[in-house]
Design a protein around this motif. Structure first.
Motif, PDB file in Angstrom:
ATOM      1  N   ALA A  82       1.111  -0.926   0.002  1.00  0.00           N
ATOM      2  CA  ALA A  82       0.192   0.002  -0.319  1.00  0.00           C
ATOM      3  C   ALA A  82       0.495   1.009  -0.024  1.00  0.00           C
ATOM      4  N   ALA A  83       1.978   1.275   0.246  1.00  0.00           N
ATOM      5  CA  ALA A  83       3.065   2.708   0.520  1.00  0.00           C
ATOM      6  C   ALA A  83       3.940   2.530  -0.786  1.00  0.00           C
ATOM      7  N   CYS A  84       3.459   1.810  -1.934  1.00  0.00           N
ATOM      8  CA  CYS A  84       4.394   1.979  -2.896  1.00  0.00           C
ATOM      9  C   CYS A  84       3.865   2.753  -3.929  1.00  0.00           C
ATOM     10  N   LEU A  85       4.910   3.481  -4.862  1.00  0.00           N
ATOM     11  CA  LEU A  85       4.635   4.855  -5.886  1.00  0.00           C
ATOM     12  C   LEU A  85       4.546   3.587  -7.256  1.00  0.00           C
ATOM     13  N   PRO A  86       3.003   4.001  -7.744  1.00  0.00           N
ATOM     14  CA  PRO A  86       2.055   3.764  -6.915  1.00  0.00           C
ATOM     15  C   PRO A  86       1.511   2.713  -6.184  1.00  0.00           C
ATOM     16  N   GLY A 121      -9.284 -25.125  -1.271  1.00  0.00           N
ATOM     17  CA  GLY A 121      -9.423 -24.322  -2.141  1.00  0.00           C
ATOM     18  C   GLY A 121      -9.465 -22.924  -1.436  1.00  0.00           C
ATOM     19  N   LEU A 122      -8.830 -22.174  -1.349  1.00  0.00           N
ATOM     20  CA  LEU A 122      -9.233 -20.908  -0.360  1.00  0.00           C
ATOM     21  C   LEU A 122      -9.312 -19.229  -1.215  1.00  0.00           C
ATOM     22  N   ASP A 123     -10.831 -19.362  -0.147  1.00  0.00           N
ATOM     23  CA  ASP A 123     -10.591 -17.949  -1.644  1.00  0.00           C
ATOM     24  C   ASP A 123      -9.590 -16.830  -0.563  1.00  0.00           C
ATOM     25  N   CYS A 124      -9.382 -16.109  -1.735  1.00  0.00           N
ATOM     26  CA  CYS A 124      -8.430 -14.597  -1.931  1.00  0.00           C
ATOM     27  C   CYS A 124      -9.398 -13.452  -2.446  1.00  0.00           C
ATOM     28  N   GLU A 125      -9.140 -12.146  -1.812  1.00  0.00           N
ATOM     29  CA  GLU A 125      -9.619 -10.927  -2.136  1.00  0.00           C
ATOM     30  C   GLU A 125      -8.569 -10.127  -3.171  1.00  0.00           C
ATOM     31  N   LEU A 126      -9.454  -9.885  -4.279  1.00  0.00           N
ATOM     32  CA  LEU A 126      -8.403  -8.801  -4.831  1.00  0.00           C
ATOM     33  C   LEU A 126      -8.437  -7.260  -4.585  1.00  0.00           C
ATOM     34  N   VAL A 127      -7.076  -6.906  -4.187  1.00  0.00           N
ATOM     35  CA  VAL A 127      -6.662  -5.413  -3.908  1.00  0.00           C
ATOM     36  C   VAL A 127      -6.725  -4.823  -4.648  1.00  0.00           C
ATOM     37  N   VAL A 128      -7.504  -4.107  -5.363  1.00  0.00           N
ATOM     38  CA  VAL A 128      -7.098  -2.783  -5.964  1.00  0.00           C
ATOM     39  C   VAL A 128      -7.276  -1.795  -5.620  1.00  0.00           C
ATOM     40  N   ARG A 129      -5.581  -1.318  -6.052  1.00  0.00           N
ATOM     41  CA  ARG A 129      -4.852  -0.115  -5.790  1.00  0.00           C
ATOM     42  C   ARG A 129      -4.433   0.264  -7.014  1.00  0.00           C
ATOM     43  N   ASP A 130      -3.241   1.655  -6.625  1.00  0.00           N
ATOM     44  CA  ASP A 130      -3.270   2.297  -8.738  1.00  0.00           C
ATOM     45  C   ASP A 130      -2.293   1.947  -9.928  1.00  0.00           C
ATOM     46  N   SER A 131      -1.949   0.637  -9.302  1.00  0.00           N
ATOM     47  CA  SER A 131      -1.138   0.654 -10.020  1.00  0.00           C
ATOM     48  C   SER A 131      -1.729  -0.982 -10.763  1.00  0.00           C
ATOM     49  N   THR A 132      -3.121  -0.386 -11.331  1.00  0.00           N
ATOM     50  CA  THR A 132      -4.109  -1.428 -11.840  1.00  0.00           C
ATOM     51  C   THR A 132      -4.842  -0.350 -12.673  1.00  0.00           C
ATOM     52  N   ARG A 133      -5.298  -0.172 -13.829  1.00  0.00           N
ATOM     53  CA  ARG A 133      -7.252   0.473 -14.018  1.00  0.00           C
ATOM     54  C   ARG A 133      -8.123  -0.279 -13.709  1.00  0.00           C
ATOM     55  N   ASP A 135     -11.930  -1.871 -14.944  1.00  0.00           N
ATOM     56  CA  ASP A 135     -12.756  -2.100 -15.604  1.00  0.00           C
ATOM     57  C   ASP A 135     -14.187  -0.919 -14.916  1.00  0.00           C
ATOM     58  N   ALA A 136     -14.132  -0.305 -15.628  1.00  0.00           N
ATOM     59  CA  ALA A 136     -15.543   0.694 -14.893  1.00  0.00           C
ATOM     60  C   ALA A 136     -16.773  -0.054 -14.433  1.00  0.00           C
ATOM     61  N   ASP A 137     -16.837  -1.171 -15.939  1.00  0.00           N
ATOM     62  CA  ASP A 137     -18.025  -1.917 -15.555  1.00  0.00           C
ATOM     63  C   ASP A 137     -18.088  -3.019 -14.510  1.00  0.00           C
ATOM     64  N   ALA A 138     -16.819  -2.947 -14.072  1.00  0.00           N
ATOM     65  CA  ALA A 138     -16.819  -4.142 -13.081  1.00  0.00           C
ATOM     66  C   ALA A 138     -17.120  -3.831 -11.370  1.00  0.00           C
ATOM     67  N   GLY A 139     -16.969  -2.780 -11.557  1.00  0.00           N
ATOM     68  CA  GLY A 139     -17.840  -2.854  -9.970  1.00  0.00           C
ATOM     69  C   GLY A 139     -16.915  -2.893  -8.749  1.00  0.00           C
ATOM     70  N   VAL A 140     -15.838  -2.629  -9.351  1.00  0.00           N
ATOM     71  CA  VAL A 140     -14.501  -2.935  -8.262  1.00  0.00           C
ATOM     72  C   VAL A 140     -14.043  -2.077  -7.825  1.00  0.00           C
ATOM     73  N   GLU A 141     -14.090  -1.879  -6.642  1.00  0.00           N
ATOM     74  CA  GLU A 141     -13.515  -0.530  -5.582  1.00  0.00           C
ATOM     75  C   GLU A 141     -11.960  -0.979  -5.566  1.00  0.00           C
ATOM     76  N   ARG A 142     -11.609   0.937  -5.712  1.00  0.00           N
ATOM     77  CA  ARG A 142     -10.148   0.881  -5.061  1.00  0.00           C
ATOM     78  C   ARG A 142      -9.871   1.352  -3.834  1.00  0.00           C
ATOM     79  N   GLN A 143      -8.518   1.027  -3.286  1.00  0.00           N
ATOM     80  CA  GLN A 143      -8.658   0.654  -1.845  1.00  0.00           C
ATOM     81  C   GLN A 143      -7.718   1.745  -1.689  1.00  0.00           C
ATOM     82  N   THR A 144      -7.733   2.656  -0.695  1.00  0.00           N
ATOM     83  CA  THR A 144      -6.146   3.864  -0.361  1.00  0.00           C
ATOM     84  C   THR A 144      -5.258   3.649   0.442  1.00  0.00           C
ATOM     85  N   ALA A 145      -3.548   4.081   0.739  1.00  0.00           N
ATOM     86  CA  ALA A 145      -3.663   3.215   1.242  1.00  0.00           C
ATOM     87  C   ALA A 145      -4.411   4.213   2.747  1.00  0.00           C
TER      88      ALA A 145
END
Length: 146
Positions: A82-86, A121-133, A135-145
């Protein structure tokens, strides 16, 4: 979703990677390899966050904009992610659950008990931050530090 992506496995064209596997130096080496083989690549998925950090370093050195020129995603959600740039997008595994399952299997083996289910089989969580864009239609929320 970006349409062109490279897995962190490619055939080598240069000397072998640094001896430390799946590390930041390997990420630097890897992105050099990927661009040599696929100069139009716009996304890299790494097997861990340390390797993804190396990719971020090399992208910065090359003057590439992350995520506009190159999207980067890691695995593990390590403390620096979370502390990387980006800030690094990553996959967060269920660490506590993994530890509990591993401990249970170790104890079973030490007690001479057969492990009923050696694979889980274990569930993982996708953590979307600023190193990816996302998809506008995916409904994925961007996490901030923070």
């Amino acid at each position: 979703m970006r349409t062109r992506c490279a897995a962190a496995a490619c055939t080598s064209r240069s000397p072998s990677p640094p001896p430390d596997t799946a590390s930041t130096p390997v990420g630097i080496w890897l992105i050099d390899e990927v661009f040599a083989l696929h100069p139009d690549i716009d996304g890299v998925v790494c097997s861990n966050d340390a390797m993804a950090l190396g990719v971020l370093f090399e992208a910065n050195r090359r003057g590439l904009s992350v995520p506009d020129d190159l999207a980067v995603i890691g695995f593990g959600d390590l403390t620096f992610s979370a502390a990387c740039l980006p800030p690094l997008s990553t996959v967060r595994p269920p660490q506590r659950e993994i530890g509990e399952l591993a401990a249970g299997q170790i104890l079973a083996r030490l007690n001479g008990t057969t492990v009923a289910q050696p694979h889980h089989g274990l569930d993982c969580e996708l953590v979307v931050r600023d190193s990816t864009r996302p998809d506008a239609d995916a409904g994925v929320e961007r996490q901030t530090a923070g």
